[in-house]
Design a protein around this motif. Structure first.
Motif, PDB file in Angstrom:
ATOM      1  N   ILE A 122      37.710  29.555  42.677  1.00  0.00           N
ATOM      2  CA  ILE A 122      36.455  29.343  43.417  1.00  0.00           C
ATOM      3  C   ILE A 122      35.298  30.091  42.770  1.00  0.00           C
ATOM      4  O   ILE A 122      34.194  29.564  42.620  1.00  0.00           O
ATOM      5  N   ILE A 123      35.583  31.320  42.367  1.00  0.00           N
ATOM      6  CA  ILE A 123      34.496  32.159  41.868  1.00  0.00           C
ATOM      7  C   ILE A 123      33.885  31.640  40.580  1.00  0.00           C
ATOM      8  O   ILE A 123      32.705  31.828  40.315  1.00  0.00           O
ATOM      9  N   VAL A 124      34.661  30.954  39.787  1.00  0.00           N
ATOM     10  CA  VAL A 124      34.122  30.425  38.536  1.00  0.00           C
ATOM     11  C   VAL A 124      33.662  28.974  38.710  1.00  0.00           C
ATOM     12  O   VAL A 124      32.616  28.577  38.220  1.00  0.00           O
ATOM     13  N   LEU A 125      34.470  28.212  39.453  1.00  0.00           N
ATOM     14  CA  LEU A 125      34.225  26.769  39.505  1.00  0.00           C
ATOM     15  C   LEU A 125      33.103  26.381  40.462  1.00  0.00           C
ATOM     16  O   LEU A 125      32.273  25.531  40.114  1.00  0.00           O
ATOM     17  N   THR A 126      33.050  27.007  41.630  1.00  0.00           N
ATOM     18  CA  THR A 126      32.015  26.622  42.601  1.00  0.00           C
ATOM     19  C   THR A 126      30.609  26.749  42.016  1.00  0.00           C
ATOM     20  O   THR A 126      29.822  25.815  42.104  1.00  0.00           O
ATOM     21  N   PRO A 127      30.290  27.908  41.388  1.00  0.00           N
ATOM     22  CA  PRO A 127      28.954  28.001  40.783  1.00  0.00           C
ATOM     23  C   PRO A 127      28.708  26.940  39.716  1.00  0.00           C
ATOM     24  O   PRO A 127      27.618  26.366  39.664  1.00  0.00           O
ATOM     25  N   LEU A 128      29.730  26.650  38.912  1.00  0.00           N
ATOM     26  CA  LEU A 128      29.543  25.657  37.842  1.00  0.00           C
ATOM     27  C   LEU A 128      29.225  24.287  38.424  1.00  0.00           C
ATOM     28  O   LEU A 128      28.261  23.632  38.024  1.00  0.00           O
ATOM     29  N   ILE A 129      30.039  23.856  39.381  1.00  0.00           N
ATOM     30  CA  ILE A 129      29.823  22.530  39.975  1.00  0.00           C
ATOM     31  C   ILE A 129      28.489  22.477  40.708  1.00  0.00           C
ATOM     32  O   ILE A 129      27.733  21.512  40.592  1.00  0.00           O
ATOM     33  N   ILE A 159      36.188  31.305  51.943  1.00  0.00           N
ATOM     34  CA  ILE A 159      35.424  30.087  52.211  1.00  0.00           C
ATOM     35  C   ILE A 159      33.942  30.415  52.380  1.00  0.00           C
ATOM     36  O   ILE A 159      33.063  29.726  51.856  1.00  0.00           O
ATOM     37  N   LEU A 160      33.677  31.513  53.075  1.00  0.00           N
ATOM     38  CA  LEU A 160      32.291  31.917  53.307  1.00  0.00           C
ATOM     39  C   LEU A 160      31.603  32.239  51.983  1.00  0.00           C
ATOM     40  O   LEU A 160      30.476  31.807  51.717  1.00  0.00           O
ATOM     41  N   VAL A 161      32.310  32.983  51.136  1.00  0.00           N
ATOM     42  CA  VAL A 161      31.758  33.350  49.836  1.00  0.00           C
ATOM     43  C   VAL A 161      31.524  32.096  48.995  1.00  0.00           C
ATOM     44  O   VAL A 161      30.478  31.945  48.358  1.00  0.00           O
ATOM     45  N   GLY A 162      32.494  31.160  49.037  1.00  0.00           N
ATOM     46  CA  GLY A 162      32.335  29.905  48.292  1.00  0.00           C
ATOM     47  C   GLY A 162      31.105  29.147  48.770  1.00  0.00           C
ATOM     48  O   GLY A 162      30.340  28.609  47.963  1.00  0.00           O
ATOM     49  N   THR A 163      30.889  29.133  50.086  1.00  0.00           N
ATOM     50  CA  THR A 163      29.721  28.450  50.641  1.00  0.00           C
ATOM     51  C   THR A 163      28.434  29.115  50.166  1.00  0.00           C
ATOM     52  O   THR A 163      27.485  28.449  49.752  1.00  0.00           O
ATOM     53  N   PHE A 164      28.419  30.447  50.196  1.00  0.00           N
ATOM     54  CA  PHE A 164      27.253  31.172  49.693  1.00  0.00           C
ATOM     55  C   PHE A 164      26.989  30.809  48.231  1.00  0.00           C
ATOM     56  O   PHE A 164      25.853  30.565  47.829  1.00  0.00           O
ATOM     57  N   LEU A 165      28.051  30.782  47.435  1.00  0.00           N
ATOM     58  CA  LEU A 165      27.878  30.468  46.011  1.00  0.00           C
ATOM     59  C   LEU A 165      27.277  29.081  45.838  1.00  0.00           C
ATOM     60  O   LEU A 165      26.432  28.859  44.972  1.00  0.00           O
ATOM     61  N   ASN A 166      27.696  28.118  46.688  1.00  0.00           N
ATOM     62  CA  ASN A 166      27.091  26.784  46.639  1.00  0.00           C
ATOM     63  C   ASN A 166      25.591  26.858  46.872  1.00  0.00           C
ATOM     64  O   ASN A 166      24.807  26.313  46.105  1.00  0.00           O
ATOM     65  N   PHE A 167      25.207  27.533  47.939  1.00  0.00           N
ATOM     66  CA  PHE A 167      23.777  27.605  48.290  1.00  0.00           C
ATOM     67  C   PHE A 167      22.987  28.335  47.205  1.00  0.00           C
ATOM     68  O   PHE A 167      21.872  27.942  46.870  1.00  0.00           O
ATOM     69  N   ILE A 168      23.580  29.400  46.639  1.00  0.00           N
ATOM     70  CA  ILE A 168      22.868  30.175  45.609  1.00  0.00           C
ATOM     71  C   ILE A 168      22.675  29.338  44.358  1.00  0.00           C
ATOM     72  O   ILE A 168      21.568  29.233  43.823  1.00  0.00           O
ATOM     73  N   ALA A 203      28.747  34.118  34.942  1.00  0.00           N
ATOM     74  CA  ALA A 203      30.196  34.045  35.152  1.00  0.00           C
ATOM     75  C   ALA A 203      30.982  34.773  34.061  1.00  0.00           C
ATOM     76  O   ALA A 203      32.063  35.294  34.325  1.00  0.00           O
ATOM     77  N   VAL A 204      30.468  34.782  32.851  1.00  0.00           N
ATOM     78  CA  VAL A 204      31.263  35.339  31.750  1.00  0.00           C
ATOM     79  C   VAL A 204      30.541  36.477  31.024  1.00  0.00           C
ATOM     80  O   VAL A 204      31.042  37.610  30.975  1.00  0.00           O
ATOM     81  N   ASP A 252      29.993  38.341  40.574  1.00  0.00           N
ATOM     82  CA  ASP A 252      30.742  39.599  40.617  1.00  0.00           C
ATOM     83  C   ASP A 252      30.873  40.108  42.040  1.00  0.00           C
ATOM     84  O   ASP A 252      31.939  40.544  42.477  1.00  0.00           O
ATOM     85  N   LEU A 253      29.745  40.035  42.735  1.00  0.00           N
ATOM     86  CA  LEU A 253      29.723  40.528  44.110  1.00  0.00           C
ATOM     87  C   LEU A 253      30.744  39.773  44.961  1.00  0.00           C
ATOM     88  O   LEU A 253      31.498  40.382  45.728  1.00  0.00           O
ATOM     89  N   SER A 254      30.783  38.439  44.777  1.00  0.00           N
ATOM     90  CA  SER A 254      31.736  37.633  45.551  1.00  0.00           C
ATOM     91  C   SER A 254      33.171  38.031  45.217  1.00  0.00           C
ATOM     92  O   SER A 254      34.015  38.159  46.107  1.00  0.00           O
ATOM     93  N   ARG A 255      33.417  38.245  43.925  1.00  0.00           N
ATOM     94  CA  ARG A 255      34.785  38.591  43.510  1.00  0.00           C
ATOM     95  C   ARG A 255      35.213  39.892  44.179  1.00  0.00           C
ATOM     96  O   ARG A 255      36.312  39.999  44.728  1.00  0.00           O
ATOM     97  N   ILE A 256      34.317  40.883  44.133  1.00  0.00           N
ATOM     98  CA  ILE A 256      34.652  42.186  44.696  1.00  0.00           C
ATOM     99  C   ILE A 256      34.885  42.098  46.199  1.00  0.00           C
ATOM    100  O   ILE A 256      35.840  42.668  46.735  1.00  0.00           O
ATOM    101  N   LEU A 257      34.019  41.327  46.843  1.00  0.00           N
ATOM    102  CA  LEU A 257      34.169  41.167  48.291  1.00  0.00           C
ATOM    103  C   LEU A 257      35.561  40.685  48.649  1.00  0.00           C
ATOM    104  O   LEU A 257      36.203  41.207  49.562  1.00  0.00           O
ATOM    105  N   ILE A 258      36.039  39.701  47.890  1.00  0.00           N
ATOM    106  CA  ILE A 258      37.347  39.132  48.218  1.00  0.00           C
ATOM    107  C   ILE A 258      38.471  40.088  47.819  1.00  0.00           C
ATOM    108  O   ILE A 258      39.415  40.305  48.573  1.00  0.00           O
TER     109      ILE A 258
END
Lengths: 235, 260
Positions: free
Chosen positions: B50-57, B128-137, B167-168, B200-206
């Motif tokens: 999720i952390i890599v793919l959601t932002p990309l898509i 899921i919440l973090v993934g949703t945030f990443l979508n909006f961001i 991401a990288v 990074d923030l999302s990754r750490i949160l999870i």
């Protein structure tokens, strides 16, 4: 109705409009003509607020339109390229625009006139260029606003639809509407326009009736008169 | 604005992309659960994806959606509508439809495998919440790039670079920094550095939710200290929110001045 004062517009380094003054006060069909890249579309888009001029003012019915949006309630616009979201159906697009404008519309008559009924449930992405242009025309004509702006309305239309378009324009002028048209098809302009505005290099070179233009240039048809105007200015 | 939101949403929900995206998540969810046969392990694997793919898509679809609807935006702009309403409506339509693909695509398999009665329900919800945030961001960032670049190729290029950077490359730079200045106390720097990058923030949160921060040593302890309490958690989400609000504000600003 429309009062344009000294508008300038630059896109990057290219100066498209160099101080255009234009007053359109009488109803009827006003054709904006000019060679490619003369600033016709930019001028039209400035009136619609799609392009924001660098300098100058545009007033419609006495109100400055800068950063306003409500005045567009009184304008119908037919864009040059008919591109719509590919996943929407024709009927859904019509409903969307009706929903947005919240005005009385006569889309049903127009759909019949342009024989679009079989396409209503088709997705816009699957339509041919000409059919899209017909949808475009229905969208532009359905709201019955007092000011209409049509950018190359005949593009891609078959002869029958062009005739329908001309009829629509005739009734619209009879009803006292002000119509701005750009077109490269001189016979269409000659047949329909009450007034001609000739734009070149970002400035207005001529404004008046077709008869005056023909007289001034000594030519007996519009195409030749325009060609003469172009030659004069290049000389 | 709501009208535009409604129509972009319908338009998107029926598009092939949303369906493929939804199908991808639902397959991923079932395959992971089937192979791991353990919900909490699946959540960890999912996190990495999720952390890599959601932002990309989100970035790619954001850019594509804007460029594809350019003429339609022009059509809408000629109607009595406020500019900001059109752009915010489209932005929300896209972000919400992507988020629904994510929530349903992962929600369905996990519900079937009994996430509700498992101990990791809150971890899953955070994910899921973090993934949703990443979508909006990332849709907002993509819209910023698209609005500032008329040239599609450039727009796509910048968008992919932005994703690659966050991401990288960002991690690489941070890591290099930490290695080079190994002799200094860098916990605060590491913390700051991670907080400023939404991925990074999302990754750490999870990770912290999953209680595997012990693997991260002393820095992990610092992080745990910072994010472990509700205050830190709140702050982390506040920062994610800032990552949404700032780009959206800029969308409105650019839209006001732009020529179409």
């Amino acid at each position: 109705m429309i009062k344009i004062e000294n508008i300038h517009k630059k896109f990057g380094k290219v100066e498209v409009l160099k101080g255009v003054d234009l007053h359109i006060g009488t109803p009827g069909i006003h054709a904006i003509l000019g060679p490619n890249g003369s600033g016709k579309t930019t001028l039209i888009k400035s009136i619609l607020g799609l392009v924001i001029p660098d300098k100058g003012s545009i007033k419609i019915n006495g109100n400055n339109i800068s950063h306003q949006w409500k005045y567009r309630k009184n304008i119908d616009y037919l864009p040059q390229i008919a591109q719509f979201p590919n996943n929407l159906k024709v009927s859904e697009l019509l409903n969307l625009i009706k929903d947005l404008r919240n005005q009385n519309t006569r889309d049903q008559d127009l759909i019949k006139l342009f024989e679009l009924t079989p396409f209503l449930n088709k997705k816009l992405g699957h339509l041919s260029g000409g059919t899209r242009q017909k949808v475009n025309i229905v969208l532009a004509f359905m709201c019955d606003s007092p000011l209409m702006i049509l950018d190359e309305p005949t593009t891609g239309l078959d002869p029958l639809s062009t005739i329908h378009l001309k009829e629509l324009l005739k009734t619209a002028t009879k009803n006292g509407k002000t119509i701005l048209i750009t077109s490269h098809i001189m016979s269409f302009v000659e047949e329909n326009a009450d007034e001609i505005v000739f734009l070149m290099d970002g400035k207005i070179y001529f404004k008046g009736s077709t008869a005056t233009l023909k007289k001034n240039t000594g030519m007996n048809n519009l195409e030749a008169a325009i060609a003469e105007l172009l030659k004069e200015n290049h000389a | 604005m709501l009208k535009i939101l409604k129509y972009s949403f319908y338009d998107l929900v029926r598009s092939r992309w949303s369906l493929i995206y939804f199908a991808f998540y639902i397959t991923l969810g079932f395959v992971l659960l089937f192979l791991n046969n353990d919900i909490s392990k699946s959540v960890i694997t999912l996190m990495n994806i999720i952390i890599v793919l959601t932002p990309l898509i989100a970035t790619l679809l954001g850019i594509m959606y804007y460029y594809n609807s350019r003429e339609f935006i022009e059509l809408l702009l000629a109607h009595p509508m406020k500019r900001s309403a059109i752009f915010i409506g489209q932005y929300l339509g896209l972000s919400i439809s992507l988020s629904i693909s994510l929530i349903l695509g992962l929600g369905i398999p996990f519900l079937i495998y009994g996430v509700l009665i498992s101990t990791v329900i809150f971890d899953f919800l955070t994910l899921i919440l973090v993934g949703t945030f990443l979508n909006f961001i990332f849709v907002a960032l993509a819209y910023n790039i698209a609005l500032s670049n008329e040239n599609k190729i450039k727009g796509f290029g910048y968008a992919i670079l932005l994703w690659l950077f966050l991401a990288v490359i960002y991690d690489g730079l941070l890591l290099t920094l930490l290695v080079v200045f190994d002799d200094y106390p860098l916990e605060k720097t590491a913390l700051m550095g991670s907080v400023l990058n939404p991925i990074d923030l999302s990754r750490i949160l999870i990770l912290l939710k999953l209680d595997i921060s012990a693997l991260m040593g002393y820095t992990g302890a610092i992080f745990k200290n910072f994010f472990g309490n509700s205050m830190g958690m709140l702050m982390a989400f506040a920062i994610l929110l800032v990552w949404v609000v700032l780009p959206v504000g800029r969308i409105v600003q650019i839209a006001k001045r732009k020529d179409f």
